[in-house]
Design a protein around this motif. Sequence first.
Motif, short mmCIF file in Angstrom:
data_model
loop_
_atom_site.label_atom_id
_atom_site.label_comp_id
_atom_site.label_asym_id
_atom_site.label_seq_id
_atom_site.Cartn_x
_atom_site.Cartn_y
_atom_site.Cartn_z
N ARG A 111 -9.76 -10.17 92.22
CA ARG A 111 -9.03 -10.00 93.49
C ARG A 111 -7.60 -9.58 93.14
NH1 ARG A 111 -11.46 -11.76 98.05
NH2 ARG A 111 -9.47 -12.19 99.11
N TRP A 170 -11.76 -6.32 94.61
CA TRP A 170 -11.19 -6.43 95.96
C TRP A 170 -9.68 -6.30 95.84
CZ3 TRP A 170 -7.53 -9.31 98.45
CH2 TRP A 170 -7.52 -9.21 99.85
N HIS A 213 -4.69 -15.24 99.68
CA HIS A 213 -5.71 -14.21 99.45
C HIS A 213 -6.45 -14.42 98.13
CE1 HIS A 213 -3.30 -12.19 102.57
NE2 HIS A 213 -4.38 -11.48 102.82
#
Length: 246
Positions: free
Chosen positions: A131, A150, A188
Amino acid sequence: MNRCVAILGGTGEARLLAGQLAGQRGTRVVSTLAGRVRRPRMPAGEVRVGGFGGPQGLADWLVAEKVTAVVDATHPFAERISAAAAKAAHYAGIPLVLLRRPGWRPGPGDDWHWADSITEAAAMLPGLGRRVFLTTGRQGLAAFARSDRWFLIRCVDPPGLPLPARKELILSRGPYTVDGERALMTGHDIDLLVTKDSGGDHTVAKLTVARELGVPVVVVRRPALPAVPVVATVEEALSWLGSAAG
């Protein structure tokens, strides 16, 4: 003393320098902006927005405006603009100095991985994180388009295509705080940061948070500088203007 100083701008240092010069008697200051940012922060003094058509076009403009000195205070990754400015000043016979803020350097606890280009940075992602907080700006994002990671992508203006398939886009302009960057990265679940070695204080908070969280960082190195005088601060640029281009 009458002089005209052209500042190739777009950075905080350029705006600060313009503000200092605009208040000096006998000095005309003209800042030039490339026009790539939709709502740029405008400096003091005169402002010109748009390109020049290459080094010769810039040289012609410098002569027409009776510019006596040029300060290249563009972004550290504005490689083509800086190269063109150096050539233009040479063609026009006008002194030029490059104002470049110092780059970042890793400290204790940092896990940095240097890349020579955006493309190389994209190739380094496998094995480092899943991520990714991507803060390299809107140019060059195509290098990450085929990645299966991501991405949390942050830039000032909307980027063009192609973009990674798995992403969230944030349009934002610094300066950023440590608390804000910590909330963003933890919220996140970021486990990898990718950035350019832009230097300065406005965007350094993300590096502080990466160190705190043990998040590795891929850092894109700056391009090579043209063969011109270089200063690191606005004060040094003012001193150079006083001695070399007065």
